[in-house]
Scaffold this motif. Structure first.
Motif, PDB file in Angstrom:
ATOM      1  N   ILE A 133       0.881  -1.234   0.135  1.00  0.00           N
ATOM      2  CA  ILE A 133      -0.024   0.049  -0.066  1.00  0.00           C
ATOM      3  C   ILE A 133       0.920   0.933   0.140  1.00  0.00           C
ATOM      4  O   ILE A 133       1.584   1.464   1.020  1.00  0.00           O
ATOM      5  CB  ILE A 133      -1.001   0.020   1.163  1.00  0.00           C
ATOM      6  N   PRO A 134       0.952   2.018  -1.010  1.00  0.00           N
ATOM      7  CA  PRO A 134       1.854   3.142  -1.190  1.00  0.00           C
ATOM      8  C   PRO A 134       1.538   4.289  -0.400  1.00  0.00           C
ATOM      9  O   PRO A 134       0.257   4.496  -0.064  1.00  0.00           O
ATOM     10  CB  PRO A 134       1.880   3.668  -2.563  1.00  0.00           C
ATOM     11  N   GLN A 135       2.356   5.027   0.169  1.00  0.00           N
ATOM     12  CA  GLN A 135       1.801   6.205   0.721  1.00  0.00           C
ATOM     13  C   GLN A 135       2.197   7.531  -0.392  1.00  0.00           C
ATOM     14  O   GLN A 135       3.238   7.696  -0.722  1.00  0.00           O
ATOM     15  CB  GLN A 135       2.558   6.668   2.037  1.00  0.00           C
ATOM     16  N   TYR A 136       1.458   8.489  -0.579  1.00  0.00           N
ATOM     17  CA  TYR A 136       1.469   9.585  -1.429  1.00  0.00           C
ATOM     18  C   TYR A 136       1.411  10.842  -0.626  1.00  0.00           C
ATOM     19  O   TYR A 136       0.611  11.085   0.448  1.00  0.00           O
ATOM     20  CB  TYR A 136       0.267   9.644  -2.283  1.00  0.00           C
ATOM     21  N   SER A 137       2.198  11.998  -0.894  1.00  0.00           N
ATOM     22  CA  SER A 137       2.255  13.215  -0.350  1.00  0.00           C
ATOM     23  C   SER A 137       2.116  14.120  -1.547  1.00  0.00           C
ATOM     24  O   SER A 137       2.872  14.217  -2.382  1.00  0.00           O
ATOM     25  CB  SER A 137       3.493  13.421   0.295  1.00  0.00           C
ATOM     26  N   PHE A 138       1.049  14.916  -1.332  1.00  0.00           N
ATOM     27  CA  PHE A 138       0.742  15.697  -2.670  1.00  0.00           C
ATOM     28  C   PHE A 138       0.776  17.303  -2.180  1.00  0.00           C
ATOM     29  O   PHE A 138      -0.167  17.666  -1.387  1.00  0.00           O
ATOM     30  CB  PHE A 138      -0.597  15.384  -3.366  1.00  0.00           C
ATOM     31  N   HIS A 139       1.427  18.198  -2.922  1.00  0.00           N
ATOM     32  CA  HIS A 139       1.693  19.542  -2.384  1.00  0.00           C
ATOM     33  C   HIS A 139       1.497  20.197  -3.810  1.00  0.00           C
ATOM     34  O   HIS A 139       2.143  20.122  -4.941  1.00  0.00           O
ATOM     35  CB  HIS A 139       2.788  19.976  -1.974  1.00  0.00           C
ATOM     36  N   ALA A 140       0.438  21.178  -3.729  1.00  0.00           N
ATOM     37  CA  ALA A 140      -0.016  22.026  -4.896  1.00  0.00           C
ATOM     38  C   ALA A 140       0.352  23.646  -4.517  1.00  0.00           C
ATOM     39  O   ALA A 140      -0.242  23.984  -3.588  1.00  0.00           O
ATOM     40  CB  ALA A 140      -1.032  21.679  -5.611  1.00  0.00           C
ATOM     41  N   THR A 141       0.906  24.350  -5.484  1.00  0.00           N
ATOM     42  CA  THR A 141       0.836  25.874  -5.422  1.00  0.00           C
ATOM     43  C   THR A 141      -0.135  26.484  -6.234  1.00  0.00           C
ATOM     44  O   THR A 141       0.409  26.363  -7.430  1.00  0.00           O
ATOM     45  CB  THR A 141       2.243  26.438  -5.427  1.00  0.00           C
ATOM     46  N   LEU A 142      -0.980  27.107  -5.946  1.00  0.00           N
ATOM     47  CA  LEU A 142      -1.609  27.985  -6.964  1.00  0.00           C
ATOM     48  C   LEU A 142      -1.553  29.309  -6.984  1.00  0.00           C
ATOM     49  O   LEU A 142      -1.429  29.932  -6.032  1.00  0.00           O
ATOM     50  CB  LEU A 142      -3.138  27.729  -6.557  1.00  0.00           C
ATOM     51  N   SER A 143      -1.387  29.816  -8.207  1.00  0.00           N
ATOM     52  CA  SER A 143      -1.110  31.347  -8.261  1.00  0.00           C
ATOM     53  C   SER A 143      -2.200  31.965  -9.538  1.00  0.00           C
ATOM     54  O   SER A 143      -2.233  31.513 -10.623  1.00  0.00           O
ATOM     55  CB  SER A 143       0.357  31.486  -8.421  1.00  0.00           C
ATOM     56  N   ALA A 144      -2.376  33.252  -9.497  1.00  0.00           N
ATOM     57  CA  ALA A 144      -3.495  33.553 -10.168  1.00  0.00           C
ATOM     58  C   ALA A 144      -2.460  34.273 -11.253  1.00  0.00           C
ATOM     59  O   ALA A 144      -1.378  34.850 -11.080  1.00  0.00           O
ATOM     60  CB  ALA A 144      -4.304  34.724  -9.685  1.00  0.00           C
TER      61      ALA A 144
ATOM     62  N   SER B 255      -2.228  29.306 -12.356  1.00  0.00           N
ATOM     63  CA  SER B 255      -1.254  28.599 -12.763  1.00  0.00           C
ATOM     64  C   SER B 255      -0.977  27.555 -11.504  1.00  0.00           C
ATOM     65  O   SER B 255      -1.046  27.865 -10.313  1.00  0.00           O
ATOM     66  CB  SER B 255       0.002  29.236 -12.926  1.00  0.00           C
ATOM     67  N   VAL B 256      -0.894  26.177 -11.810  1.00  0.00           N
ATOM     68  CA  VAL B 256      -0.604  25.135 -10.906  1.00  0.00           C
ATOM     69  C   VAL B 256       0.920  24.466 -10.996  1.00  0.00           C
ATOM     70  O   VAL B 256       1.086  24.077 -12.092  1.00  0.00           O
ATOM     71  CB  VAL B 256      -1.658  24.149 -11.047  1.00  0.00           C
ATOM     72  N   THR B 257       1.299  24.564  -9.709  1.00  0.00           N
ATOM     73  CA  THR B 257       2.860  23.759  -9.748  1.00  0.00           C
ATOM     74  C   THR B 257       2.605  22.821  -8.560  1.00  0.00           C
ATOM     75  O   THR B 257       2.245  23.073  -7.424  1.00  0.00           O
ATOM     76  CB  THR B 257       3.829  24.802  -9.405  1.00  0.00           C
ATOM     77  N   ALA B 258       2.730  21.453  -8.908  1.00  0.00           N
ATOM     78  CA  ALA B 258       2.620  20.474  -7.871  1.00  0.00           C
ATOM     79  C   ALA B 258       3.445  19.399  -7.731  1.00  0.00           C
ATOM     80  O   ALA B 258       4.503  19.190  -8.820  1.00  0.00           O
ATOM     81  CB  ALA B 258       1.150  19.678  -8.245  1.00  0.00           C
ATOM     82  N   GLU B 259       3.686  18.874  -6.779  1.00  0.00           N
ATOM     83  CA  GLU B 259       4.661  17.687  -6.615  1.00  0.00           C
ATOM     84  C   GLU B 259       3.711  16.508  -5.984  1.00  0.00           C
ATOM     85  O   GLU B 259       3.102  16.791  -4.767  1.00  0.00           O
ATOM     86  CB  GLU B 259       5.760  17.866  -5.774  1.00  0.00           C
ATOM     87  N   LEU B 260       4.188  15.255  -6.542  1.00  0.00           N
ATOM     88  CA  LEU B 260       3.225  13.890  -6.065  1.00  0.00           C
ATOM     89  C   LEU B 260       4.607  13.069  -5.601  1.00  0.00           C
ATOM     90  O   LEU B 260       5.217  12.666  -6.603  1.00  0.00           O
ATOM     91  CB  LEU B 260       2.726  13.356  -6.984  1.00  0.00           C
TER      92      LEU B 260
ATOM     93  N   GLY C  19       7.141   4.000   0.608  1.00  0.00           N
ATOM     94  CA  GLY C  19       6.347   2.681   1.379  1.00  0.00           C
ATOM     95  C   GLY C  19       6.350   1.474   0.181  1.00  0.00           C
ATOM     96  O   GLY C  19       6.058   0.542   0.802  1.00  0.00           O
ATOM     97  N   VAL C  20       6.748   1.729  -0.952  1.00  0.00           N
ATOM     98  CA  VAL C  20       6.827   0.553  -2.108  1.00  0.00           C
ATOM     99  C   VAL C  20       7.958   0.535  -2.873  1.00  0.00           C
ATOM    100  O   VAL C  20       8.726   1.584  -2.736  1.00  0.00           O
ATOM    101  CB  VAL C  20       5.395   0.735  -3.161  1.00  0.00           C
ATOM    102  N   PRO C  21       8.325  -0.321  -3.545  1.00  0.00           N
ATOM    103  CA  PRO C  21       9.539  -0.319  -4.380  1.00  0.00           C
ATOM    104  C   PRO C  21       9.475   0.892  -5.489  1.00  0.00           C
ATOM    105  O   PRO C  21       8.444   1.441  -5.933  1.00  0.00           O
ATOM    106  CB  PRO C  21       9.277  -1.751  -5.199  1.00  0.00           C
ATOM    107  N   GLU C  22      10.573   1.057  -5.803  1.00  0.00           N
ATOM    108  CA  GLU C  22      10.764   2.292  -6.782  1.00  0.00           C
ATOM    109  C   GLU C  22      10.040   2.287  -8.185  1.00  0.00           C
ATOM    110  O   GLU C  22       9.977   3.099  -8.714  1.00  0.00           O
ATOM    111  CB  GLU C  22      12.453   2.464  -6.896  1.00  0.00           C
TER     112      GLU C  22
ATOM    113  N   HIS D 231       7.123   7.417 -11.385  1.00  0.00           N
ATOM    114  CA  HIS D 231       8.381   7.727 -10.804  1.00  0.00           C
ATOM    115  C   HIS D 231       8.019   7.873  -9.267  1.00  0.00           C
ATOM    116  O   HIS D 231       6.892   8.339  -8.903  1.00  0.00           O
ATOM    117  CB  HIS D 231       9.291   8.717 -11.253  1.00  0.00           C
ATOM    118  N   SER D 232       8.954   7.762  -8.278  1.00  0.00           N
ATOM    119  CA  SER D 232       8.490   8.130  -6.759  1.00  0.00           C
ATOM    120  C   SER D 232       8.497   9.743  -6.712  1.00  0.00           C
ATOM    121  O   SER D 232       7.599   9.943  -5.657  1.00  0.00           O
ATOM    122  CB  SER D 232       9.619   7.641  -6.033  1.00  0.00           C
TER     123      SER D 232
END
Length: 805
Positions: free
Chosen positions: A719-730, A737-742, A746-749, A775-776
């Protein structure tokens, strides 16, 4: 369902095996063979000192380092048993990571390597010649070594007898095709461990041991796999490939009584598939005692039946054996007629309340859900009761105090069942499908006891009348609704009618037959009654439970499964279907809440503190239940994760731009049902259907294959663990405009996922698309044409993962 076994063979008594049924004809060579198997005698001229004697079967390597081995006296020139005392070692290399994971669970070893001090061998292959080449016979050996006979009796007491299988191999005219070896080794610290090489099993090689679990002995399977380089998927591609015969039709004439007795004459029409076999294998409850079996010509056949189980917790086994007059030959048609009866296949649970056994009431083959046969049923039941059975009712008459009904299957079926009792019948319709509810008019003994406690004032509260009949009309409406929904999603209901009966309250489960469902009577109580008597309230026992069992008309019956590896296609799909009905009966919020609960269940610990999801892939099926995992682990894993797999595919195929966002998912599931209509399917078969309907965003490997998904979620664990962060700018022109990282841990590469992406505007949540997370860490940049409040992933429990954002 509980699987039971019947064998057709010859019979006698012995000191070690009391209670084994009929006496065979005097002078019969088969009778002599059976007598020798049940009372094995050691051959004093076939005893030898062993020094580094090797016994190799595929990946099983047994070394008799130092000691003595003695063989049994032969039967028809075939030596079948041996006993060893001394020092030995057994080694087995797992064939793949899945079996390696299971081996570690039970032994903490990556490769099996264990010493042993005693062993018994049961075989019909070339073991005797193999060992004879490596030893020199001693002038004489002991004549009173009873270890071999004792181990055979202990296995018989556990319900695992090698005797019928040995007889099958000894009497076969094709010893290579029916070759068999069972090595029972006394391992230091593990007691007795069994190693099998059975040429008649698609997975020829297996090993495991019996372990005490409370008052029961449970057989833990450490590993099971095909010999050679063949995969299990290849071995099970044709589930009947190694069967000696195929069952084409059943003609069952049965009588049931108000005293819960069952007596039946069952004629089975068989089609010989392979030549040379005289002993045929079936399943039958040992509480139903067979008194005669006849062949096509009406000639009586000798037979053997294991001891009657009665109410014993540990079954003695449920097999019978009959010796055919001539070995099978392909190209013709044969029939066998069984006559049998007994009391414990049906249990009386109160006035007009009966529990009819889920399986074992007629002779059947193992893995029956992978085959289909015609059923022609005749029942004689008490006049004052109502009987309902699988198939279409073709006639009903009354003869004195007896009601006679006949039933015929509309199409070939995997199994058949029946129920009877003092029922109120309520009817509804789902399109052209007639839905009939058979609800008991009187409470069963336990419900009656509960009701008396409330009526007497011993327990405070008002429960009304605790009879299933009070809810019959409501149940008809609900069950008809499940048929409508599933027909829309999965394709037409496969039969003309659906009959639903109530099970006594002490039998807390549901069971689906073709066109016939047993439902726990607690689901027939209203919400107030359930609350007052302390049963859990909510959708689990009502909407979900009813729909889960209803969906088995599609999952298990319309589409069967090829092997135990593929049973998740039935139970997992039924779990999904139950939740799907909750969505339509309640709302999307409750649907998603149920998937959150399923995910949390998968992360809980079993009796040995293993997380449920880590116990093994859902492809392992019933092997998940073991002394290491606990009795509830199978359902917790196979049902919950199997259902979640289908939910994820639904989310990946969702098309928010269409008026029906599920149209792609519906097309896939209807294609699956149509392609395997009234046939068994395998995991690979379902995977091929998914690949036929997959969308571009699901093609993470760029090869139009779903290997990445099935390898992870069906054939693998994690069961993978995901962390999502998004920055929104007008932007100056009013866009976002959206800049995000996922990021994944917890799981293989090399793990991959389709991660749905959502945008939020006020109280609206809109699916924007998906991120192909190969990708991780994935970085995503895009511009939206309007102002949005936030961006998120996994809002609809789209993936089996923990998501932080």
């Amino acid at each position: 369902m509980i699987r039971k076994t019947v064998l057709l063979a010859v019979v006698s008594f012995s000191a070690f095996f009391p209670g084994l049924a009929q006496t065979p004809p005097a002078g019969s060579s088969a009778a002599a063979a059976w007598n020798a198997l049940t009372a094995p005698a050691m051959d004093s001229t076939k005893s030898a000192h062993t020094e580094n004697v090797e016994i190799v079967r595929d990946r099983i390597h047994i070394m008799l380092i130092e000691g003595t081995i003695q063989f049994t006296q032969p039967i028809n020139g075939v030596v079948f048993g041996a006993v060893f005392h001394g020092n030995g070692r057994v080694r087995v290399d797992p064939p793949n990571p899945i079996e390696a994971q299971q081996l570690r669970l039970f032994t903490k070893q990556d490769k099996l390597d264990m010493p042993f001090t005693e062993a018994t061998f049961s075989f019909t292959d070339g073991l005797f010649d193999e060992v004879a080449k490596q030893v020199k016979w001693q002038p004489s050996g002991p004549v009173n070594d009873d270890l071999y006979a004792k181990r055979q009796k202990e296995r018989e007491d556990l319900g695992e007898s090698a005797l019928p299988r040995l007889l099958q191999g000894i009497l076969s005219t094709d010893h290579a095709r029916t070759a068999y070896l069972s090595a029972d080794l006394k391992i230091t610290g593990k007691d007795w461990v069994e190693f099998h090489d059975d040429a008649l099993d698609p997975e020829e090689i297996s090993l495991g041991r019996w372990v005490s679990v409370g008052t029961f002995k449970h057989y833990d399977i450490w590993m099971s796999f095909p010999a050679g380089a063949m995969s299990s998927a290849e071995a099970w591609k044709d589930p009947q490939a190694k069967d000696d015969f195929l069952i084409r039709a059943y003609h069952i004439n049965a009588a049931v009584t108000s005293g819960a007795e069952l007596n039946a004459t069952t004629r089975i029409d068989i089609e010989p598939h392979l030549s040379g076999q005289s002993v045929l294998i079936f399943d039958l409850d040992s509480n139903l005692r067979v008194d005669s079996i006849k062949d096509t010509q009406g000639s009586a056949l000798s037979f053997y039946q294991s001891r009657e189980n009665k109410d014993r917790n540990q079954s003695y086994g449920n097999y019978i054996a009959v010796l055919l007059a001539q070995p099978l030959k392909p190209g013709g048609a044969e029939s066998l007629e069984f006559h049998y009866g007994g009391k414990r296949a049906i249990r009386k649970a109160g006035s007009g309340n009966y529990f009819c056994e889920s399986s074992g009431w007629y002779p059947e083959r193992p893995n029956s859900f992978s085959a289909r046969a015609d059923f022609d049923l005749t029942f004689r039941s008490p006049k004052n009761s109502v009987l309902v059975a699988t198939g279409e009712k073709t006639s009903e008459t009354v003869d004195g105090s007896t009601r006679v009904t006949t039933w015929k299957s509309e199409i070939p079926l995997a199994v058949a069942g029946f129920a009877y009792g003092d029922y109120k019948v309520a009817s509804d319709k789902a399109g052209e499908v007639e839905v009939n509810i058979y609800a008991n008019k009187e409470p069963d003994d336990l419900l009656a006891q509960v009701q008396r406690a409330f009526e007497s004032g011993a327990v405070q509260g008002a429960v009304g009348v605790l009879t299933p009949a009070a809810m019959a009309k409501t149940m008809g409406t609900e069950m008809a609704n499940t048929v409508r929904l599933f027909s829309a999603y999965f394709g037409p209901y496969p039969y003309k009618h659906l009959s639903v009966t109530s099970l006594p309250i002490s039998y807390s489960y549901g069971q689906g037959w073709p066109g016939l469902i047993y439902l726990w009577s607690a689901s027939f109580l209203d919400a107030t009654q359930r609350h007052v008597i302390g049963l859990p309230d909510g959708v689990q026992l009502t909407d979900f439970f009813r729909a889960h069992e209803s969906s088995h008309q599609w999952w298990g019956h319309r589409v069967g499964w090829k092997s135990y590896h593929d049973q998740w296609l039935s139970e997992g799909f039924a779990e999904f279907s139950g939740n799907l009905y909750v969505q339509y009966r309640e709302n999307m919020k409750e649907y998603l809440n149920r998937w959150r609960k399923e995910k949390e269940l998968l992360k809980t610990k079993d009796i040995k503190s293993h997380s449920i999801e880590s116990l093994g892939p859902i492809w392992m099926g019933q092997r998940i239940a073991s002394s290491e995992t606990g009795g509830g682990s199978y359902q917790a894993l196979i049902y919950s994760k199997g259902g979640y797999v289908l939910h994820m595919l639904r989310m990946q195929l969702s098309d928010p731009r269409n008026a029906d966002p599920d149209h792609l998912f519906k097309e896939m599931m209807q294609d699956y049902c149509k392609t395997f209509d009234n046939k068994p399917a395998s995991t690979e078969d379902f995977k091929s259907i998914v690949e036929k309907h997959m969308t571009r965003n699901m093609d993470l490997d760029g090869n139009h294959k779903m290997d990445w998904f099935f390898n992870q979620y069906v054939y693998g664990t994690g069961i993978p663990q995901y962390s999502f962060h998004a920055t929104l700018s007008a932007t100056p022109d009013g866009k976002t405009s959206v800049t995000a990282e996922l990021a994944r841990t917890g799981v293989p590469e090399d793990w991959k996922d389709v991660v749905p992406l959502y945008v939020h505007m006020g109280d609206k949540t809109i699916r924007l698309g998906s991120i192909g997370a190969t990708h991780s860490v994935e970085h995503v940049n895009f511009v939206l044409p309007q102002k949005v409040d936030r961006v998120s992933v996994g809002d609809f429990e789209d993936i089996l993962a923990d998501v932080k954002q």
